[in-house]
Design a protein around this motif. Structure first.
Motif, mmCIF file in Angstrom:
data_model
loop_
_atom_site.group_PDB
_atom_site.id
_atom_site.type_symbol
_atom_site.label_atom_id
_atom_site.label_comp_id
_atom_site.label_asym_id
_atom_site.label_seq_id
_atom_site.Cartn_x
_atom_site.Cartn_y
_atom_site.Cartn_z
ATOM 1 N N ASN A 1 11.429 19.719 -13.824
ATOM 2 C CA ASN A 1 11.334 20.357 -15.135
ATOM 3 C C ASN A 1 10.638 19.430 -16.122
ATOM 4 O O ASN A 1 10.561 18.224 -15.911
ATOM 5 N N CYS B 1 10.445 18.682 -20.384
ATOM 6 C CA CYS B 1 11.131 18.941 -21.654
ATOM 7 C C CYS B 1 10.234 18.609 -22.842
ATOM 8 O O CYS B 1 9.285 17.825 -22.731
ATOM 9 N N VAL C 1 12.861 23.488 -22.370
ATOM 10 C CA VAL C 1 12.895 23.046 -20.975
ATOM 11 C C VAL C 1 12.147 24.068 -20.131
ATOM 12 O O VAL C 1 12.517 25.243 -20.102
ATOM 13 N N THR C 2 11.072 23.620 -19.472
ATOM 14 C CA THR C 2 10.313 24.483 -18.566
ATOM 15 C C THR C 2 10.569 24.033 -17.139
ATOM 16 O O THR C 2 10.436 22.855 -16.824
ATOM 17 N N THR C 3 10.965 24.968 -16.284
ATOM 18 C CA THR C 3 11.306 24.638 -14.905
ATOM 19 C C THR C 3 10.208 25.100 -13.959
ATOM 20 O O THR C 3 9.413 25.992 -14.279
ATOM 21 N N SER C 4 10.180 24.502 -12.773
ATOM 22 C CA SER C 4 9.110 24.784 -11.818
ATOM 23 C C SER C 4 9.189 26.194 -11.240
ATOM 24 O O SER C 4 8.242 26.654 -10.606
#
Length: 409
Positions: free
Chosen positions: A290, A292, A305-308
């Motif tokens: 991730n 942030c 928060v960006t997740t895969s």
């Protein structure tokens, strides 16, 4: 203020001006399997690298739909960093520094220690174009390089073990680092390399820190890893402009400990200076990579928060009391333009009055993003007027059609 993601079909660019709505600025399906996409702040310059041609960097003006140039290198491109002055391409054992105005290659740093993850950081402040990368493959030494003068600045012995994460603050005056153990995060002054802060993320287990980022005002530092917990630390005890603390028992004991560190062995005093997290987030997922960011959206501080797996989580951050951050929105980045809403969105508790009062007080101070010559995502010094020549001319034309619009806050 914007988000760029690479996908199996190309890449997408989003604007982050609202919590409720995620605006897609651009989508390209021309190059498949994009694993690097870097946008120059809010301009139309985008640098793309795909798995189809991992040794080639493509530079585009996405609004005009034109390719500015492309460069090929001797091995796979692992990371790319850029500001208004420099474009840095990191390979496993070499680093290339380009002048972003004409894409001319200015410097090649050869025979760098093996850097399999392409770990490097570039200050977004073009006046302080410092570059940081691992100075050793076996220890946590940081090599600091001046991207403006094209000279080595210094070496910082930051950790015992190999480095895992590096991040500059917005002005390029501080550098945060973490090792592969992931238990301790340190902050150093730039360009001197003196240790300013030391934060302990945890002692129970080693973790892989995947994201390390400052807030734009350098008051907070966020660290995320392959665990479900995100830590936010507050950098507050070294600011000279801070008003005198009220005479409380905890404040008195804090000063006593601070004074005592001058007479204790370095290992003991180091332990005393390690602060616990000011705020935390517990993600719904664990084990995913991730990224942030700490941002101000609609006048309030947020943690992004960006997740895969293609989701963007937006949390409220209370800058006064900290604590557990509240999830307020969940966007899907890979859908067909429709954004998912988290079921908890409508259950969000009201913001505490003390927090609202803090926000109200802060709003009376002129925001740096509205000061003359300052763009929040441009990285200029506060109040600095950006000269005309800082914007590219000729084939790399970035200052047309409101390329650097005022940041909406």
């Amino acid at each position: 203020s914007s988000l760029a993601i690479g996908t199996t079909t190309g890449y997408r660019l989003f604007s982050l001006s609202s919590v409720e709505q995620l605006d897609q600025v651009h989508e390209s399906n021309e190059i498949p399997d994009v694993y690097i996409v870097e946008r120059l702040f809010s301009s139309s310059l985008v640098v793309v690298v795909s798995h189809a041609k991992p040794q080639q960097m493509n530079v585009y003006h996405f609004k005009k739909g034109t390719e500015i140039c492309n460069y090929s290198y001797s091995s796979n491109i692992l990371s790319i960093r850029l500001n208004r002055q420099r474009l840095v391409v990191c390979l496993e054992e070499s680093i290339y520094i380009h002048n972003i105005k004409d894409m001319k290659l200015l410097k090649t740093i050869l025979d760098t220690p093996p850097n399999t993850t392409g770990l490097c950081a570039l200050s977004i402040n073009h006046a302080n174009s410092y570059l940081a990368y691992p100075g050793s493959a076996t220890s946590g030494e940081i090599a600091l390089y001046d991207g403006n003068t094209l000279k080595t600045a210094c070496a910082i012995p930051a950790h015992d073990g190999p480095l895992a994460a590096l991040a500059f603050n917005s002005t390029g005056s501080k550098l945060a680092s973490a090792s592969e153990k992931g238990t301790v995060i340190r902050v150093f002054s730039i360009p001197g390399g003196q240790k300013l802060y030391e934060f302990r993320r945890g002692m129970k287990r080693y973790v892989n820190i995947s994201s390390l980022v400052f807030s734009m005002d350098s008051q907070f530092l966020c660290a995320s890893s392959n665990t479900e917990t995100v830590h936010i630390f507050k950098l507050e005890h070294l600011t000279d402009s801070r008003p005198e603390e009220p005479p409380t028992w905890s404040g008195y004991m804090g000063k006593m400990f601070q004074a005592a560190t001058n007479y204790l062995p370095a290992q003991v005093s180091g332990m005393m200076s390690q602060d616990r997290a000011f705020a935390t987030v517990r993600l719904n997922i664990s084990g995913q990579r991730n990224i942030c960011a700490l941002s101000t959206i609609q006048k309030l501080p947020r943690l992004l928060v960006t997740t895969s797996d293609g989701h963007l989580y937006i949390y409220n951050l209370d800058p006064q009391d900290g604590g557990e951050c509240v999830l307020i929105k969940n966007h899907s980045l890979l859908g067909s333009g429709k954004m998912e809403e988290n079921k908890e969105n409508d259950l969000q508790p009201p913001v505490p009055q003390s927090y609202a009062a803090t926000v109200a007080r802060q709003s009376t101070v002129p925001s740096t993003s509205t000061m003359p010559g300052y763009s929040e995502d441009g990285g200029a010094l506060r109040g600095e007027v950006i000269p005309e020549h800082e914007f590219a001319t000729g084939p790399v034309c970035l200052d047309d059609e409101n390329e650097f619009p005022p940041v909406s806050i």
